[in-house]
Design a protein around this motif. Structure first.
Motif, PDB file in Angstrom:
ATOM      1  N   UNK A   1      68.230  36.264  -3.133  1.00  0.00           N
ATOM      2  CA  UNK A   1      68.848  34.980  -3.452  1.00  0.00           C
ATOM      3  C   UNK A   1      68.778  34.049  -2.243  1.00  0.00           C
ATOM      4  N   UNK A   2      68.127  32.927  -2.422  1.00  0.00           N
ATOM      5  CA  UNK A   2      68.121  31.844  -1.431  1.00  0.00           C
ATOM      6  C   UNK A   2      68.784  30.657  -2.122  1.00  0.00           C
ATOM      7  N   UNK A   3      70.057  30.426  -1.783  1.00  0.00           N
ATOM      8  CA  UNK A   3      70.851  29.484  -2.571  1.00  0.00           C
ATOM      9  C   UNK A   3      70.233  28.088  -2.662  1.00  0.00           C
ATOM     10  N   UNK A   4      69.804  27.553  -1.525  1.00  0.00           N
ATOM     11  CA  UNK A   4      69.305  26.177  -1.533  1.00  0.00           C
ATOM     12  C   UNK A   4      67.995  26.059  -2.302  1.00  0.00           C
ATOM     13  N   UNK A   5      67.335  27.179  -2.507  1.00  0.00           N
ATOM     14  CA  UNK A   5      66.105  27.184  -3.303  1.00  0.00           C
ATOM     15  C   UNK A   5      66.404  27.503  -4.766  1.00  0.00           C
ATOM     16  N   UNK A   6      67.347  28.426  -5.013  1.00  0.00           N
ATOM     17  CA  UNK A   6      67.530  28.967  -6.352  1.00  0.00           C
ATOM     18  C   UNK A   6      68.634  28.292  -7.166  1.00  0.00           C
ATOM     19  N   UNK A   7      69.577  27.606  -6.491  1.00  0.00           N
ATOM     20  CA  UNK A   7      70.645  26.951  -7.237  1.00  0.00           C
ATOM     21  C   UNK A   7      70.065  25.871  -8.139  1.00  0.00           C
ATOM     22  N   UNK A   8      70.583  25.807  -9.366  1.00  0.00           N
ATOM     23  CA  UNK A   8      70.045  24.888 -10.373  1.00  0.00           C
ATOM     24  C   UNK A   8      70.026  23.456  -9.866  1.00  0.00           C
ATOM     25  N   UNK A   9      71.112  23.020  -9.272  1.00  0.00           N
ATOM     26  CA  UNK A   9      71.161  21.654  -8.715  1.00  0.00           C
ATOM     27  C   UNK A   9      72.015  21.701  -7.461  1.00  0.00           C
ATOM     28  N   UNK A  10      71.419  22.137  -6.338  1.00  0.00           N
ATOM     29  CA  UNK A  10      72.188  22.313  -5.109  1.00  0.00           C
ATOM     30  C   UNK A  10      72.591  20.953  -4.558  1.00  0.00           C
ATOM     31  N   UNK A  11      73.905  20.766  -4.364  1.00  0.00           N
ATOM     32  CA  UNK A  11      74.427  19.516  -3.824  1.00  0.00           C
ATOM     33  C   UNK A  11      75.153  19.835  -2.524  1.00  0.00           C
ATOM     34  N   UNK A  12      74.726  19.286  -1.377  1.00  0.00           N
ATOM     35  CA  UNK A  12      75.437  19.521  -0.124  1.00  0.00           C
ATOM     36  C   UNK A  12      76.899  19.118  -0.242  1.00  0.00           C
ATOM     37  N   UNK A  13      77.763  19.811   0.493  1.00  0.00           N
ATOM     38  CA  UNK A  13      79.206  19.598   0.363  1.00  0.00           C
ATOM     39  C   UNK A  13      79.599  18.149   0.565  1.00  0.00           C
ATOM     40  N   UNK A  14      78.981  17.492   1.544  1.00  0.00           N
ATOM     41  CA  UNK A  14      79.372  16.122   1.852  1.00  0.00           C
ATOM     42  C   UNK A  14      78.961  15.128   0.769  1.00  0.00           C
ATOM     43  N   UNK A  15      78.072  15.542  -0.147  1.00  0.00           N
ATOM     44  CA  UNK A  15      77.617  14.644  -1.205  1.00  0.00           C
ATOM     45  C   UNK A  15      78.277  14.929  -2.553  1.00  0.00           C
ATOM     46  N   UNK A  16      79.142  15.956  -2.604  1.00  0.00           N
ATOM     47  CA  UNK A  16      79.727  16.317  -3.875  1.00  0.00           C
ATOM     48  C   UNK A  16      80.892  15.408  -4.246  1.00  0.00           C
ATOM     49  N   UNK A  17      81.055  15.180  -5.536  1.00  0.00           N
ATOM     50  CA  UNK A  17      82.161  14.374  -6.034  1.00  0.00           C
ATOM     51  C   UNK A  17      83.474  15.085  -5.736  1.00  0.00           C
TER      52      UNK A  17
END
Length: 400
Positions: A181-197
């Motif tokens: 598992x490589x989260x930033x590659x495998x996550x469906x729509x990886x959003x960095x913490x600072x950009x999350x709602x």
């Protein structure tokens, strides 16, 4: 789905550890405590950690952003510590050291349990989450069955072997997850913490979520009471031996494992709410019917059917509650899910035990059936527009 099967090793390690812990730690406690009530209380430590720590960890993991991703850092900390302390449990030298190792093991597992669970929806599109949850629960069920069948043999050979084996399996599972598992590659729509709602806790508790959490509480109240007290029910009410009672309960667990993947596929094809309602309705009938059974074969057939209906509920409920919220709140909603299931796990055994003291063992399945009926009533308040059926192979369904 290859990554889902490999992610299942995380659930495999969790399930095998908990099964061994629940099976053999009471024997260690019995050497120091004469009160069954105290032993039972000590065995609920994990539920108290789940009640307070797992929601916080799940919420924190939503906001975490490292080069490893947002969930894996918690696995990297919690899994090695859990492996260490589960390995130390059989080497206690007093009640104090035993309790210390138990608390530290439970604390360590609470660090990574919610993030491990949240990884599944992270790397799986919404339309395949019930199917994926079936796969990882199947892996977890295999772990539990191995713990009972193989772990008992290891325990007979040496009391430390099951716990050492669980520690090794936990470390191997972490290695597999880190490699695959490589989260930033495998996550469906990886959003960095600072950009999350920024989402408030209140915004998560929409009408459908509140009703679904009520249903979750009452079906776990039913299930946990039956799981905890069934063997005593079989022995004291039906006149079965301890072995016959335990073996009969095994039919429920076996059916759950076998029905895990099919239940996920049914949830994807026909909708999570619909399959959950079939499962709850089925258990209302099954638990009510058991009250009229006094023969072994019909009892085991009903338990087998009950395990299938429980799989329909258990496999689809977590993806359902995740689907009612936003993608960036998966960790928080995972924690909320565990709060309500843990509250039920804490409340159910003493509640049903008290009712049994008042009315006898015959009351057990009446209460279990009634609790499922209340859960069914709550489900009618859940609006699943956009979640009724997963008809596409890609994309997310809308939230309720």
């Amino acid at each position: 789905m290859r990554k889902t099967w490999l992610l299942g090793f995380g659930f495999f390690s969790i399930s095998i550890t908990w099964a061994l812990y629940n099976a053999f730690v009471p024997f260690f406690l019995d050497n120091y405590l004469s009160s069954t009530l105290l032993i039972g209380f000590m065995m609920t430590i994990d539920n108290y950690f789940a009640l307070f720590l797992q929601p916080w960890v799940g919420n924190r993991s939503d906001k975490t952003n490292t080069r490893f991703g947002k969930r894996l850092p918690y696995l990297m900390i919690g899994m090695p510590l859990a492996a260490l302390f589960v390995a130390l449990v059989p080497f206690h030298v007093s009640l104090v050291t035993l309790v210390a190792f138990m608390v530290l093991m439970n604390l360590s597992m609470s660090v990574y349990r919610s993030p491990t669970v949240a990884l599944m929806p992270d790397i799986t599109i919404d339309s395949k989450r019930s199917q994926a949850n079936g796969i990882i629960n199947f892996m977890g069920g295999i772990g539990a069955l191995l713990a009972f069948f193989v772990g008992s043999k290891l325990y007979d050979a040496d009391h430390s072997l099951p716990f050492l084996s669980a520690a090794v399996i936990t470390i191997i599972s972490l290695g597999i997850l880190m490699f695959v598992i490589k989260e930033k590659r495998d996550t469906v729509a990886y959003i960095p913490a600072e950009q999350r709602e920024k989402l408030s806790f209140r915004s998560e508790l929409n009408r459908s979520t509140v009703f679904l959490l009520g249903a979750i509480f009452f079906w776990f109240l039913s299930y946990q009471g039956v799981e905890a007290l069934f063997t005593l029910y079989g022995e004291k009410h039906l006149g079965l031996t301890e072995g016959q009672s335990a073996f009969s309960l095994g039919f429920f667990s076996l059916a759950l494992v076998l029905a895990a993947i099919p239940s996920g596929l049914l949830g994807r094809r026909f909708g999570k709410k619909r399959i959950i309602m079939i499962g709850v309705s089925g258990l209302v009938v099954i638990f009510a019917a058991i009250t009229f059974i006094d023969a072994l074969l019909p009892l085991r057939l009903l338990m087998l059917a009950g395990g299938i209906f429980w799989a329909m509920i258990n496999i689809n409920s977590y993806p359902f509650i995740i689907g009612l919220g936003k993608e960036q709140s998966i960790g928080r909603r995972t924690g909320i899910y565990y709060v309500f299931s843990s509250l039920a796990a804490i409340a159910s055994p003493p509640l049903m035990g008290g009712l049994i003291d008042l009315f006898g063992y015959s009351i057990l399945f009446y209460v279990a059936s009634g609790s499922m009926l209340i859960a069914l009533a709550f489900l009618f308040g859940v609006r699943d527009k956009g979640l009724a059926r997963d008809t596409t192979a890609t994309g997310h369904s809308t939230t309720a």
